[in-house]
Design an enzyme around this catalytic site. Structure first.
Site, PDB file in Angstrom:
ATOM      1  N   LYS A   1       0.807  -1.211   0.000  1.00 34.12           N
ATOM      2  CA  LYS A   1       0.000   0.000   0.000  1.00 34.12           C
ATOM      3  C   LYS A   1       0.850   1.276   0.000  1.00 34.12           C
ATOM      4  O   LYS A   1       0.556   2.214  -0.743  1.00 34.12           O
ATOM      5  CB  LYS A   1      -0.920  -0.015   1.227  1.00 34.12           C
TER       6      LYS A   1
ATOM      7  N   ARG B   1      13.934  -8.304  10.575  1.00 30.80           N
ATOM      8  CA  ARG B   1      13.283  -7.549  11.651  1.00 30.80           C
ATOM      9  C   ARG B   1      12.575  -8.502  12.606  1.00 30.80           C
ATOM     10  O   ARG B   1      11.965  -9.481  12.178  1.00 30.80           O
ATOM     11  CB  ARG B   1      12.269  -6.564  11.062  1.00 30.80           C
TER      12      ARG B   1
ATOM     13  N   ARG C   1      -9.875   4.392   9.697  1.00 26.42           N
ATOM     14  CA  ARG C   1      -9.614   3.022  10.107  1.00 26.42           C
ATOM     15  C   ARG C   1     -10.804   2.423  10.858  1.00 26.42           C
ATOM     16  O   ARG C   1     -10.830   1.231  11.127  1.00 26.42           O
ATOM     17  CB  ARG C   1      -8.381   3.030  11.015  1.00 26.42           C
TER      18      ARG C   1
END
Ligand SMILES: [Zn+2]
Length: 223
Positions: free
Chosen positions: A15, A162, A90
């Site tokens: 995105k 990560r 959201r």
């Protein structure tokens, strides 16, 4: 052409990359809630300190705080191509507040673009990411492997992953996304006032961009 578009999609569907490309292509203001929150926090304003309180504690920022921040960003956006909202709204309450603000300005939303991708595909993409701690070069064990295996093929340092790029964390984030976002998409579909466009995010990034550009251009022609 000036368009107001909300961009949605699960974490790992690309995105962020697509938002930047779209904003550039159409001269839109790219309003990323993550970027806006970080900037406000860094500014040390009263709102920024309020935000820091939630973010540093790992808490969800309440709807009214999010709405205040994003309303300010929308009002001050000056790009002639319109708005590309990324990471906002959201929740349904945020979507309703956005609708009210845009209606008052006489500039309602033109489209909600949802980038879709299968969960397994997203898990594979994210868990395969590696990067070089020395020179910053990025790799993917399957899609963009280093010529030197687990070492950087540019500088030879050992590649790292990560901590939150694990399958468990990714699945958790996907679940949170669906729980939060599906009601927002349903809200837009049910409203009948805005086009909800689904774009297949499982193809190559350039093809995703091409599909989005085509969808937005056809929308502009209709509008
Ligand atoms: Zn390196």
């Amino acid at each position: 052409m000036s368009l107001r578009v909300v961009l949605m999609g699960p974490p790992g569907a690309g995105k962020g990359t697509q938002a930047k490309r779209m904003a550039e292509k159409f001269g839109m203001a790219h309003l990323s809630s993550g970027d806006i929150f970080r900037a406000e926090k860094a500014s040390g304003s009263e709102l920024g300190r309020e935000l820091a309180g939630y973010m540093d504690a790992g808490k969800l920022v309440p709807d009214d705080t999010v709405v205040r921040l994003m309303a300010k960003a929308i009002t001050s956006a000056r790009a002639t191509g319109g708005l590309l909202l990324d990471g906002f709204p959201r929740t349904v309450a945020q979507a309703e507040a956005l609708d009210r603000q845009l209606a008052q300005a006489g500039k309602p939303l033109d489209a909600v673009v949802v980038i879709t991708a299968e969960d397994d595909e997203i898990v594979q993409r994210i868990t395969g990411r590696r990067s070089c701690p020395a020179c910053g070069k990025g790799f993917h064990v399957k899609f963009m492997p280093s010529a030197k295996g687990d070492r950087c093929d540019a500088c030879g340092a050992k590649l790292t992953q990560r901590d939150d790029d694990t399958e468990a964390v990714v699945r958790q984030r996907l679940e949170a996304y669906y729980r939060q976002t599906e009601p927002v998409i349903a809200y837009y579909r049910d409203s009948g006032r805005v086009n909800v466009l689904e774009i297949d995010g499982s193809v190559a990034p350039d093809d995703v961009t091409a599909a989005m550009v085509e969808a937005v251009e056809s929308l502009a022609r209709r509008g």
